[in-house]
Motif scaffolding. Structure first.
Motif, PDB file in Angstrom:
ATOM      1  N   ARG A 155       2.831  -1.285   6.106  1.00  0.00           N
ATOM      2  CA  ARG A 155       1.962  -0.247   6.678  1.00  0.00           C
ATOM      3  C   ARG A 155       2.738   0.864   7.362  1.00  0.00           C
ATOM      4  N   HIS A 156       3.944   0.540   7.852  1.00  0.00           N
ATOM      5  CA  HIS A 156       4.658   1.498   8.710  1.00  0.00           C
ATOM      6  C   HIS A 156       6.008   1.952   8.172  1.00  0.00           C
ATOM      7  N   GLY A 157       6.378   1.485   6.998  1.00  0.00           N
ATOM      8  CA  GLY A 157       7.673   1.891   6.464  1.00  0.00           C
ATOM      9  C   GLY A 157       7.626   2.111   4.972  1.00  0.00           C
ATOM     10  N   PRO A 158       8.677   2.672   4.432  1.00  0.00           N
ATOM     11  CA  PRO A 158       8.709   2.980   3.008  1.00  0.00           C
ATOM     12  C   PRO A 158       8.977   1.748   2.148  1.00  0.00           C
ATOM     13  N   THR A 159       8.751   1.927   0.863  1.00  0.00           N
ATOM     14  CA  THR A 159       9.015   0.892  -0.122  1.00  0.00           C
ATOM     15  C   THR A 159       9.864   1.507  -1.235  1.00  0.00           C
ATOM     16  N   VAL A 160      10.856   0.763  -1.712  1.00  0.00           N
ATOM     17  CA  VAL A 160      11.686   1.219  -2.820  1.00  0.00           C
ATOM     18  C   VAL A 160      10.964   0.887  -4.122  1.00  0.00           C
ATOM     19  N   VAL A 161      10.791   1.901  -4.970  1.00  0.00           N
ATOM     20  CA  VAL A 161      10.038   1.779  -6.216  1.00  0.00           C
ATOM     21  C   VAL A 161      10.933   2.167  -7.383  1.00  0.00           C
ATOM     22  N   PRO A 162      11.055   1.310  -8.417  1.00  0.00           N
ATOM     23  CA  PRO A 162      11.838   1.698  -9.590  1.00  0.00           C
ATOM     24  C   PRO A 162      11.073   2.726 -10.435  1.00  0.00           C
ATOM     25  N   LEU A 163      11.807   3.652 -11.018  1.00  0.00           N
ATOM     26  CA  LEU A 163      11.205   4.726 -11.804  1.00  0.00           C
ATOM     27  C   LEU A 163      11.715   4.739 -13.236  1.00  0.00           C
ATOM     28  N   MET A 164      10.833   5.032 -14.164  1.00  0.00           N
ATOM     29  CA  MET A 164      11.225   5.284 -15.558  1.00  0.00           C
ATOM     30  C   MET A 164      11.877   6.651 -15.648  1.00  0.00           C
ATOM     31  N   ARG A 165      11.305   7.600 -14.910  1.00  0.00           N
ATOM     32  CA  ARG A 165      11.781   8.970 -14.901  1.00  0.00           C
ATOM     33  C   ARG A 165      11.786   9.438 -13.449  1.00  0.00           C
ATOM     34  N   PRO A 166      12.923   9.985 -12.997  1.00  0.00           N
ATOM     35  CA  PRO A 166      12.953  10.473 -11.621  1.00  0.00           C
ATOM     36  C   PRO A 166      12.103  11.729 -11.471  1.00  0.00           C
ATOM     37  N   HIS A 182      16.792   4.603 -11.876  1.00  0.00           N
ATOM     38  CA  HIS A 182      16.195   5.534 -10.930  1.00  0.00           C
ATOM     39  C   HIS A 182      15.266   4.813  -9.956  1.00  0.00           C
ATOM     40  N   ILE A 183      15.245   5.314  -8.715  1.00  0.00           N
ATOM     41  CA  ILE A 183      14.379   4.747  -7.690  1.00  0.00           C
ATOM     42  C   ILE A 183      13.778   5.871  -6.857  1.00  0.00           C
ATOM     43  N   ALA A 184      12.727   5.539  -6.148  1.00  0.00           N
ATOM     44  CA  ALA A 184      12.133   6.452  -5.178  1.00  0.00           C
ATOM     45  C   ALA A 184      11.813   5.655  -3.928  1.00  0.00           C
ATOM     46  N   LEU A 185      11.809   6.328  -2.826  1.00  0.00           N
ATOM     47  CA  LEU A 185      11.415   5.744  -1.551  1.00  0.00           C
ATOM     48  C   LEU A 185      10.023   6.277  -1.255  1.00  0.00           C
ATOM     49  N   GLN A 186       9.010   5.408  -1.335  1.00  0.00           N
ATOM     50  CA  GLN A 186       7.630   5.855  -1.218  1.00  0.00           C
ATOM     51  C   GLN A 186       7.001   5.402   0.090  1.00  0.00           C
ATOM     52  N   SER A 187       6.090   6.209   0.575  1.00  0.00           N
ATOM     53  CA  SER A 187       5.417   5.963   1.852  1.00  0.00           C
ATOM     54  C   SER A 187       4.315   4.914   1.700  1.00  0.00           C
ATOM     55  N   PRO A 188       3.857   4.372   2.830  1.00  0.00           N
ATOM     56  CA  PRO A 188       2.713   3.452   2.786  1.00  0.00           C
ATOM     57  C   PRO A 188       1.466   4.117   2.191  1.00  0.00           C
ATOM     58  N   GLN A 189       1.269   5.406   2.453  1.00  0.00           N
ATOM     59  CA  GLN A 189       0.121   6.117   1.904  1.00  0.00           C
ATOM     60  C   GLN A 189       0.215   6.197   0.381  1.00  0.00           C
TER      61      GLN A 189
END
Length: 136
Positions: free
Chosen positions: A38-49, A90-97
């Protein structure tokens, strides 16, 4: 990538991790895991950045489809270091929202969510359970 990435000559100091989530997974404390999500980011794998010059473009999220059942799993990570090398680079750092919106939008397709699937302290949950944790 975990220590930052370069964009047009500027170094971005971004840590691709959620230390609170890593700690909560280690103790398997479900309340702490929910709080960290709820309060921190999550690392998400990406097919395309995503396009670095377009903040609306977050890239294309990678999901796993079981070849035998067709079921789709979303893989999330508490730290980029926990992502197996066999997944797209590739990865992204995504918010709880973002996580809440993504799970809500794809709740009928995604059958399970794994966090840190390769360890060191993996967990598995349904999208409905994660949505409840994010809404608590």
């Amino acid at each position: 990538m975990a220590g930052g990435k370069k964009r047009k000559g500027k170094k971005l100091d971004v840590d691709f991790k959620n230390t609170a989530l890593t700690d909560a997974l280690q103790t398997q404390d479900m309340a702490a895991i929910a709080f960290a999500l709820r309060h921190g980011p999550t690392v998400v794998p990406l097919m395309r950045p995503g396009d670095a010059d377009d903040p609306r473009d977050v890239g294309e999220v990678w999901t796993y489809r079981d070849p035998n059942t067709g079921e789709i799993a979303l893989l999330l990570f508490s730290d980029a270091a926990h992502k197996p090398e066999t997944l797209p680079p590739h990865i992204a750092l995504q918010s709880p929202q973002w996580l809440r919106a993504f799970l809500d939008r794809h709740r009928d397709e995604i059958t399970t969510v794994f966090i840190d699937i390769a360890g060191p302290h993996p967990i598995q949950a349904s999208p409905v359970d994660l949505l409840a944790a994010l809404d608590a």
